[in-house]
Design an enzyme around this catalytic site. Structure first.
Site, PDB file in Angstrom:
ATOM      1  N   CYS A  77       0.939  -1.009   0.340  1.00 37.40           N
ATOM      2  CA  CYS A  77       0.005  -0.019  -0.229  1.00 37.40           C
ATOM      3  C   CYS A  77       0.664   1.306  -0.013  1.00 37.40           C
ATOM      4  O   CYS A  77       1.892   1.673   0.604  1.00 37.40           O
ATOM      5  CB  CYS A  77      -0.896   0.091   1.169  1.00 37.40           C
ATOM      6  SG  CYS A  77      -2.339  -0.986   1.552  1.00 37.40           S
ATOM      7  N   CYS A 158      -4.255  -0.203  -3.156  1.00 36.81           N
ATOM      8  CA  CYS A 158      -4.180   0.494  -1.676  1.00 36.81           C
ATOM      9  C   CYS A 158      -3.588   1.784  -1.397  1.00 36.81           C
ATOM     10  O   CYS A 158      -2.263   1.438  -1.320  1.00 36.81           O
ATOM     11  CB  CYS A 158      -4.548  -0.766  -0.737  1.00 36.81           C
ATOM     12  SG  CYS A 158      -2.881  -1.773  -0.947  1.00 36.81           S
TER      13      CYS A 158
END
Ligand code: DN4
Length: 257
Positions: A77, A158
């Site tokens: 992420c 993400c």
């Protein structure tokens, strides 16, 4: 033997399969050990099967699925870096920065970066004479590949994601680019909360505040409609400093260091 079909673009890169196999070992063994290099022969086979002996304008997403399925790599992420019309700087920045991933810093993108490939219905070899250009047909061997892996790359992103755009163009954001047509709409708003745009201007070009211009406003509105927060920065300083390596005398390089 029958003649290969003739197209308007350059032919497959010489030594295509050796390059792809070598890149696979370089990536999995030297650059990112841990991914496992045992799969490289299978990865090469899946790459070949996607397009060999087929019409290069008749390739389907499904043709690349076995290849994509062999590689399950995830990007952490906050580390995904998209780009449009700024490939060289995005790659230089990502290399120096060390922890970010452009698509070409993932295995599938790395294998194919800067290569040309296509097959021919009458041959078990790549067509080294000619391949179709991107715009010569819809279901194009290379286009379909980049579309499939760009979509997968964006779907898996993400956290905060970044996009580097080219502020020296009158339209830094193009709805028809791969970023604008595939990646942007493949971001999952349940996982991606913010898109940060870095609008980079050529160091010798004129400065303009592209973030407040109509092209970036259009991007902002699309992003906000998708329930993702949008932020924008002109000449993001760390990437500007990469530009400064080759332009050390420029005034924008001297200040604030
Ligand atoms: P772009 O700077 O307009 O294009 C990037 C590259 O893709 C250039 O080499 C283009 O060739 C080529 N390209 C242009 N149109 C197509 C098409 N329809 N199908 C396949 N390739 C095409 O930027 P973009 O926004 O279109 O694509 C960049 C974004 O998509 C990045 O965020 C990457 O994650 C991903 N992507 C990467 C590559 C690559 O590394 C290719 C496609 C997508 P040309 O127009 O200069 O002849 O090569």
């Amino acid at each position: 033997t029958p003649e290969a079909l003739a197209w308007n673009g350059t032919g497959s890169t010489r030594n295509l399969f050796a390059i792809v196999l070598g890149r696979c070992y370089t990536y999995t063994q030297l650059l990112r050990p841990g991914l496992g290099s045992e799969a490289c022969p299978k990865i090469l086979d899946a790459f070949k099967s996607a397009f060999i002996s087929k019409n290069p304008c008749d390739i389907m997403k499904e043709d690349y699925q076995p290849l994509v399925d062999l590689v399950n790599q995830t990007v952490p992420c906050n580390k995904s870096l998209f780009w449009s019309k700024s490939k060289e700087l995005a790659h230089q920045y990502s290399w120096v920065q060390g922890g970010m991933f452009t698509l070409e810093d993932t295995l599938l993108g790395y294998l194919a970066d800067d290569l040309t490939w296509c097959g021919d219905p009458s041959s078990v070899e790549p067509n080294y004479q000619s391949c179709p250009r991107w715009n010569e047909c819809l279901n194009h061997t290379g286009s379909v590949f980049w579309k499939v892996i760009s979509q997968k790359f964006a779907e898996s992103a993400c956290g905060v994601v970044q996009v580097m755009l080219n502020g020296s163009l009158s339209k830094p954001f193009h709805k028809s680019s791969t970023f604008g047509s595939v990646e942007l709409f493949s971001l999952d708003p349940r996982k991606v909360h913010t898109l940060q745009a870095w609008v980079m201007h050529d160091i010798r070009g004129n400065y303009s505040d592209s973030c407040s211009g109509p092209s970036i406003r259009e991007l902002e509105s699309i992003v906000n409609k998708r329930n993702i927060t949008f932020t924008c920065q002109n000449n993001y300083r760390p990437a500007r400093l990469v530009q400064c390596v080759k332009n050390i005398e420029h005034s924008s390089c001297a200040s604030k260091i």
